[in-house]
Design a protein around this motif. Structure first.
Motif, PDB file in Angstrom:
ATOM      1  N   TYR A  26     -23.298  71.199  39.429  1.00 52.21           N
ATOM      2  CA  TYR A  26     -22.615  71.131  38.135  1.00 52.21           C
ATOM      3  C   TYR A  26     -21.189  70.591  38.261  1.00 52.21           C
ATOM      4  O   TYR A  26     -20.443  70.573  37.280  1.00 52.21           O
ATOM      5  N   PHE A  27     -20.805  70.140  39.471  1.00 48.35           N
ATOM      6  CA  PHE A  27     -19.407  69.794  39.728  1.00 48.35           C
ATOM      7  C   PHE A  27     -19.264  68.402  40.329  1.00 48.35           C
ATOM      8  O   PHE A  27     -18.303  68.126  41.050  1.00 48.35           O
ATOM      9  N   THR A  28     -20.186  67.516  40.027  1.00 48.04           N
ATOM     10  CA  THR A  28     -20.077  66.147  40.522  1.00 48.04           C
ATOM     11  C   THR A  28     -18.899  65.446  39.841  1.00 48.04           C
ATOM     12  O   THR A  28     -18.405  65.914  38.809  1.00 48.04           O
ATOM     13  N   PRO A  29     -18.429  64.329  40.370  1.00 45.82           N
ATOM     14  CA  PRO A  29     -17.312  63.614  39.722  1.00 45.82           C
ATOM     15  C   PRO A  29     -17.597  63.232  38.273  1.00 45.82           C
ATOM     16  O   PRO A  29     -16.656  63.082  37.480  1.00 45.82           O
ATOM     17  N   ASP A  30     -18.867  63.083  37.879  1.00 41.34           N
ATOM     18  CA  ASP A  30     -19.197  62.739  36.498  1.00 41.34           C
ATOM     19  C   ASP A  30     -19.478  63.957  35.625  1.00 41.34           C
ATOM     20  O   ASP A  30     -19.825  63.806  34.452  1.00 41.34           O
ATOM     21  N   SER A  31     -19.356  65.136  36.171  1.00 37.78           N
ATOM     22  CA  SER A  31     -19.507  66.338  35.355  1.00 37.78           C
ATOM     23  C   SER A  31     -18.277  66.511  34.467  1.00 37.78           C
ATOM     24  O   SER A  31     -17.263  65.824  34.629  1.00 37.78           O
ATOM     25  N   GLY A  32     -18.354  67.447  33.539  1.00 39.16           N
ATOM     26  CA  GLY A  32     -17.217  67.676  32.653  1.00 39.16           C
ATOM     27  C   GLY A  32     -15.958  68.029  33.405  1.00 39.16           C
ATOM     28  O   GLY A  32     -14.865  67.517  33.102  1.00 39.16           O
ATOM     29  N   LEU A  33     -16.077  68.903  34.414  1.00 43.03           N
ATOM     30  CA  LEU A  33     -14.891  69.274  35.190  1.00 43.03           C
ATOM     31  C   LEU A  33     -14.414  68.110  36.038  1.00 43.03           C
ATOM     32  O   LEU A  33     -13.194  67.860  36.138  1.00 43.03           O
ATOM     33  N   GLY A  34     -15.347  67.363  36.640  1.00 41.67           N
ATOM     34  CA  GLY A  34     -14.946  66.227  37.466  1.00 41.67           C
ATOM     35  C   GLY A  34     -14.206  65.164  36.675  1.00 41.67           C
ATOM     36  O   GLY A  34     -13.172  64.637  37.129  1.00 41.67           O
ATOM     37  N   VAL A  35     -14.707  64.838  35.498  1.00 45.18           N
ATOM     38  CA  VAL A  35     -14.056  63.834  34.650  1.00 45.18           C
ATOM     39  C   VAL A  35     -12.682  64.321  34.210  1.00 45.18           C
ATOM     40  O   VAL A  35     -11.705  63.556  34.174  1.00 45.18           O
ATOM     41  N   THR A  36     -12.572  65.605  33.878  1.00 51.77           N
ATOM     42  CA  THR A  36     -11.292  66.171  33.434  1.00 51.77           C
ATOM     43  C   THR A  36     -10.245  66.080  34.536  1.00 51.77           C
ATOM     44  O   THR A  36      -9.099  65.664  34.299  1.00 51.77           O
ATOM     45  N   ILE A  37     -10.613  66.476  35.752  1.00 53.70           N
ATOM     46  CA  ILE A  37      -9.655  66.421  36.862  1.00 53.70           C
ATOM     47  C   ILE A  37      -9.246  64.979  37.148  1.00 53.70           C
ATOM     48  O   ILE A  37      -8.052  64.684  37.372  1.00 53.70           O
ATOM     49  N   SER A  38     -10.189  64.056  37.119  1.00 47.22           N
ATOM     50  CA  SER A  38      -9.867  62.641  37.372  1.00 47.22           C
ATOM     51  C   SER A  38      -8.915  62.101  36.306  1.00 47.22           C
ATOM     52  O   SER A  38      -7.971  61.350  36.616  1.00 47.22           O
ATOM     53  N   GLU A  39      -9.147  62.470  35.053  1.00 47.92           N
ATOM     54  CA  GLU A  39      -8.270  61.988  33.985  1.00 47.92           C
ATOM     55  C   GLU A  39      -6.867  62.580  34.101  1.00 47.92           C
ATOM     56  O   GLU A  39      -5.866  61.889  33.859  1.00 47.92           O
ATOM     57  N   LEU A  40      -6.772  63.846  34.491  1.00 47.42           N
ATOM     58  CA  LEU A  40      -5.453  64.450  34.698  1.00 47.42           C
ATOM     59  C   LEU A  40      -4.702  63.734  35.818  1.00 47.42           C
ATOM     60  O   LEU A  40      -3.488  63.497  35.710  1.00 47.42           O
ATOM     61  N   ARG A  41      -5.408  63.347  36.870  1.00 47.14           N
ATOM     62  CA  ARG A  41      -4.750  62.605  37.952  1.00 47.14           C
ATOM     63  C   ARG A  41      -4.257  61.248  37.437  1.00 47.14           C
ATOM     64  O   ARG A  41      -3.143  60.808  37.757  1.00 47.14           O
ATOM     65  N   ARG A  42      -5.096  60.577  36.668  1.00 48.71           N
ATOM     66  CA  ARG A  42      -4.720  59.259  36.152  1.00 48.71           C
ATOM     67  C   ARG A  42      -3.489  59.350  35.252  1.00 48.71           C
ATOM     68  O   ARG A  42      -2.566  58.528  35.342  1.00 48.71           O
ATOM     69  N   VAL A  43      -3.445  60.376  34.401  1.00 48.43           N
ATOM     70  CA  VAL A  43      -2.306  60.540  33.491  1.00 48.43           C
ATOM     71  C   VAL A  43      -1.037  60.824  34.269  1.00 48.43           C
ATOM     72  O   VAL A  43       0.030  60.252  33.991  1.00 48.43           O
ATOM     73  N   ARG A  44      -1.121  61.715  35.261  1.00 46.93           N
ATOM     74  CA  ARG A  44       0.067  62.037  36.055  1.00 46.93           C
ATOM     75  C   ARG A  44       0.578  60.801  36.792  1.00 46.93           C
ATOM     76  O   ARG A  44       1.788  60.565  36.887  1.00 46.93           O
ATOM     77  N   GLU A  45      -0.341  60.016  37.319  1.00 50.08           N
ATOM     78  CA  GLU A  45       0.064  58.790  38.018  1.00 50.08           C
ATOM     79  C   GLU A  45       0.710  57.799  37.058  1.00 50.08           C
ATOM     80  O   GLU A  45       1.707  57.138  37.394  1.00 50.08           O
ATOM     81  N   ALA A  46       0.177  57.710  35.828  1.00 47.72           N
ATOM     82  CA  ALA A  46       0.695  56.749  34.847  1.00 47.72           C
ATOM     83  C   ALA A  46       2.123  57.078  34.424  1.00 47.72           C
ATOM     84  O   ALA A  46       2.915  56.175  34.140  1.00 47.72           O
ATOM     85  N   VAL A  47       2.462  58.368  34.363  1.00 47.52           N
ATOM     86  CA  VAL A  47       3.809  58.751  33.923  1.00 47.52           C
ATOM     87  C   VAL A  47       4.732  59.028  35.099  1.00 47.52           C
ATOM     88  O   VAL A  47       5.875  59.462  34.905  1.00 47.52           O
ATOM     89  N   GLY A  48       4.250  58.785  36.325  1.00 48.78           N
ATOM     90  CA  GLY A  48       5.109  58.896  37.500  1.00 48.78           C
ATOM     91  C   GLY A  48       5.324  60.297  38.009  1.00 48.78           C
ATOM     92  O   GLY A  48       6.300  60.549  38.718  1.00 48.78           O
ATOM     93  N   LEU A  49       4.433  61.249  37.686  1.00 51.32           N
ATOM     94  CA  LEU A  49       4.560  62.616  38.184  1.00 51.32           C
ATOM     95  C   LEU A  49       3.914  62.738  39.559  1.00 51.32           C
ATOM     96  O   LEU A  49       3.079  61.928  39.946  1.00 51.32           O
ATOM     97  N   ALA A  50       4.308  63.780  40.283  1.00 49.54           N
ATOM     98  CA  ALA A  50       3.710  64.050  41.591  1.00 49.54           C
ATOM     99  C   ALA A  50       2.213  64.257  41.419  1.00 49.54           C
ATOM    100  O   ALA A  50       1.755  64.808  40.419  1.00 49.54           O
TER     101      ALA A  50
END
Length: 735
Positions: free
Chosen positions: A482-506
């Motif tokens: 239930y925790f593959t990268p395409d699962s709901g949790l996997g997609v959420t974590i990936s998007e949070l990483r992308r957003v943090r990278e886009a705004v220059g956060l650690a």
């Protein structure tokens, strides 16, 4: 007779009406598992035994007027105790906060103590009513059979149980239920006083007449005390039925949800068998109920092979039919062994002892002796053996056709016992470890041993897989289930990483996960992350941390791992009390007892606690996969209540993934329109309700009945098809 009938009816109604209520109070504090109800039932049966022992001693050792004085005094004391609790605690039956557990040890003892303090005295008093008032009735109305009053009291019990999940739990707040029950108790006390006055006035009436009336014993039978063999038979038959009741409840509760709806249905069937058996001996047909038992056990065997995806109606039919037939066999034979009315208090006492023994076997002995819910197939087999034993003696002048039918039933009963053995043994073929505690049964299985690419260990809780890890070194760190990268949790974590990278956060994320499983979600983390797990089951923690060498996700991750042992909600509440809000970027709810989410972790008050632990733009990820319940309306109701935006992510079983449904709740409307979501291979629905719904769960008002899966959506929703800041277009959806 009317005054006795009404008082007995009220007593039984209150006695069984309070059981699901106090269980509902206990459930959130003790892990939300089926074992909570098993422990409650053990307490109820022990209190019932104490009440029957009191009634037997009073009825056989005290003069009539002394009985009346003692019992009226006990009733008055109980009313005073309820009034004092109402003034001091704010509720006549609700437990105080001091009973909330501080750890995971000694939960059964703590729960039993809580029940004794909060409801013990009134429950004890109610439990004395059936045998004591029947004894009073036999004295006041010599020649009239009191056994029909017992059947009438069971009708009151049955109505209380069936009314609770359908008429009370979905509509009446839990706090108000307690006050209503206390008012009913006062009316019951008034009825007891009326019966006591009647007996007081008839004190001069002699003991029951020697002449036997229909359904009553002859004078010689009246004076004969039941022997040891008959007493042991009472004990064994009542104990066997009690074990079957509790084991069936455990079996059903672990795969749907622990709560009154699935607690009271088995108990109602159990009481129904008492009503039928004790109403009239002719209503119990050995032929009919042995055939029903055979058919139902065949259904149970199939459900064992099919697993949790066996349709819920068929599960209820198979397990409920087996419970009905098995208990009918036990209680029908029990009634055939009944004594004369003179000895009825002793009869009820031994029947109650058997019930307590059943509770002890399931609640205390079985978890320490068995590493699975083995008491369920054993109880079914025992009921089949009872039916087999009573069929073996050959009746006089038996016709050939009747003999053939009896022999066929004997053969089939022996066959279904063998089928149960085969089903249980087959389920252990891939088993490498099994362990049982208060929180249920966990098992480690090894599968695909001949395929190095697919060779894996999996963790099962009940009948549901709770995590999978491949064994080969090159695949061991791969996120699965239930925790593959395409699962709901996997997609959420990936998007949070992308957003943090886009705004220059650690890059590091702070991730909270309620429910550990085998720690598979740790495979979604990376260096710089902190992942904090909350897990109540110590055995699950030890397995995830490497016991037996089966699972290594926690050891393999480069992230910082923290594990908090205890109930997730209580732990989070205590952290807030200490001023330790965790500021999670994402908090995932993945807490399951087999296939069911403990309801207290998905109420509006629990979501409010989760929100306080989120960072300013933190996201809630709710794992709402369930075979039998549609939890989408509950999640949407919480989104509406807290002004959050809901996105449903559905991932189908494919490759290394198992089917999962995740509801992502974000304070930011733009979050689920990020690139990770729009490019995900999973199905993504951005949902909102088109109208307010009454389907929601709160601590005070929650029921599984409204969210049972149906062929049509439970609420009207629409899928938003355009991102914010553009012309919105909405289309109907039925995810």
């Amino acid at each position: 007779m009317r005054r006795y009938a009404l008082t007995l009816f009220a007593s039984a109604f209150l006695l069984f009406g309070v059981q699901p209520l106090v269980g509902k109070f206990a459930l959130p504090w003790f892990g939300g598992t089926p074992a909570v109800w098993t422990a409650c039932m053990l307490f109820f049966q022990a209190a019932l035994l104490a009440g029957y022992a009191y009634a037997h001693a009073v009825a056989t050792r005290l003069p009539v007027r002394s009985q009346v004085k003692l019992h009226l005094g006990l009733l008055g004391l109980t009313v005073a105790v309820l009034a004092a609790r109402a003034l001091l605690v704010g509720s006549p039956v609700a437990p105080g906060p001091e009973w909330r557990p501080t750890g995971v040890d000694g939960l059964t003892g703590r729960l039993l103590a809580m029940l004794a303090v909060t409801i013990g005295l009134p429950f004890f008093v109610l439990s004395t009513t059936a045998p004591l008032l029947q004894s009073w009735f036999a004295r006041a109305r010599p020649g009239a059979s009191p056994y029909r009053l017992y059947a009438l009291s069971n009708v009151g019990s049955l109505l209380a149980l069936l009314g609770y999940p359908f008429l009370v739990e979905p509509y009446v707040p839990r706090s108000l239920q307690g006050w209503g029950w206390a008012a009913g108790f006062v009316l019951f006390v008034a009825g007891c006083a009326v019966c006591a006055r009647d007996l007081w006035n008839r004190d001069a009436v002699p003991a029951p007449a020697e002449a036997a009336s229909p359904g009553q014993a002859s004078p010689s039978e009246e004076s004969a005390r039941p022997g040891l063999g008959r007493t042991l038979a009472w004990l064994g038959l009542s104990g066997c039925a009690s074990v079957l009741l509790l084991a069936t409840t455990n079996q059903l509760s672990q795969d749907v949800a622990a709560g009154p709806f699935l607690w009271v249905l088995p108990l109602a069937l159990y009481l129904l068998t008492f009503i039928i058996a004790f109403e009239r001996e002719a209503l119990y047909s050995r032929m009919l109920f042995s055939l029903l038992l055979i058919a139902a056990v065949v259904g149970v065997i199939r459900s064992i092979f099919e697993g949790p995806h066996f349709p819920l109606p068929l599960q209820l039919l198979a397990h409920g039919g087996a419970l009905l037939a098995g208990c009918m066999v036990c209680h029908g034979e029990l009634y055939r062994l009944r004594p004369a009315p003179r000895h009825l208090s002793a009869f009820y006492l031994w029947v109650s002892v058997g019930g307590v023994l059943g509770g002890i076997i399931v609640g205390i002995v079985a978890p320490r002796v068995f590493d699975t819910f083995a008491e369920y197939p054993l109880a079914l087999a025992a009921c089949c053996l009872v039916a087999l034993v009573v069929l073996l003696p050959r009746p006089k002048e038996e016709r050939p056709v009747a003999r053939l039918g009896r022999n066929l039933r004997v053969f089939l009963l022996a066959g279904v016992v063998g089928g149960l053995v085969v089903a249980v043994l087959d389920s252990r073929s891939e088993l490498r470890l099994t362990a049982r505690n208060f929180f249920g049964v966990v098992q480690v299985l090894e599968s695909d041993q001949g395929n190095a690419y697919r060779h894996q260990y999996s963790l099962k809780h009940g009948a549901i897989t709770h995590g999978v890890q491949f064994i080969s070194p090159e695949r061991r760190r791969q996120a699965t289930a239930y925790f593959t990268p395409d699962s709901g949790l996997g997609v959420t974590i990936s998007e949070l990483r992308r957003v943090r990278e886009a705004v220059g956060l650690a890059p590091g994320l702070r991730i909270g996960v309620l429910g550990l499983g085998v720690g598979t979600s740790a495979a979604l983390t990376q260096a710089g992350d902190t992942v904090r797990f909350y897990e109540i089951n110590p055995k699950v923690i030890s397995l995830a941390q490497g016991e037996g060498g089966y699972f290594s996700f926690l050891k393999d991750t480069a992230a910082k791992v923290e594990v908090v042992e205890g109930d997730a909600r209580i732990s989070l509440e205590r952290e807030l009390e200490r001023g330790e809000a965790q500021h999670f970027d994402v908090l995932a709810l993945d807490v399951f007892s087999s296939d069911s989410i403990p309801m207290h972790l998905l109420t509006e008050e629990s979501v409010a606690v989760y929100r306080k632990h989120l960072a300013p733009h933190g996201v809630l990820a709710l794992h709402i996969s369930n075979v039998h319940l549609d939890l989408v309306p509950i999640a949407l109701a919480h989104a509406r209540a807290f002004g959050m935006h809901a996105t449903l992510v559905i991932n189908e079983t494919k490759g290394d993934a198992l089917r999962s449904q995740w509801m992502i709740l974000s304070p930011d409307e733009e979050f689920s329109w990020g690139r990770t979501f729009t490019q995900a291979t999973a199905t993504v629905h951005r949902l909102e309700m088109t109208e307010p719904t009454k389907i929601t769960w709160t601590d005070d008002l929650s029921s599984v009945l409204p969210v049972l899966r149906r062929s049509h959506p439970l609420v009207q929703t629409r899928t938003i098809t355009q991102p914010p800041h553009s012309e919105p277009v909405a289309q109907p959806a039925a995810p």
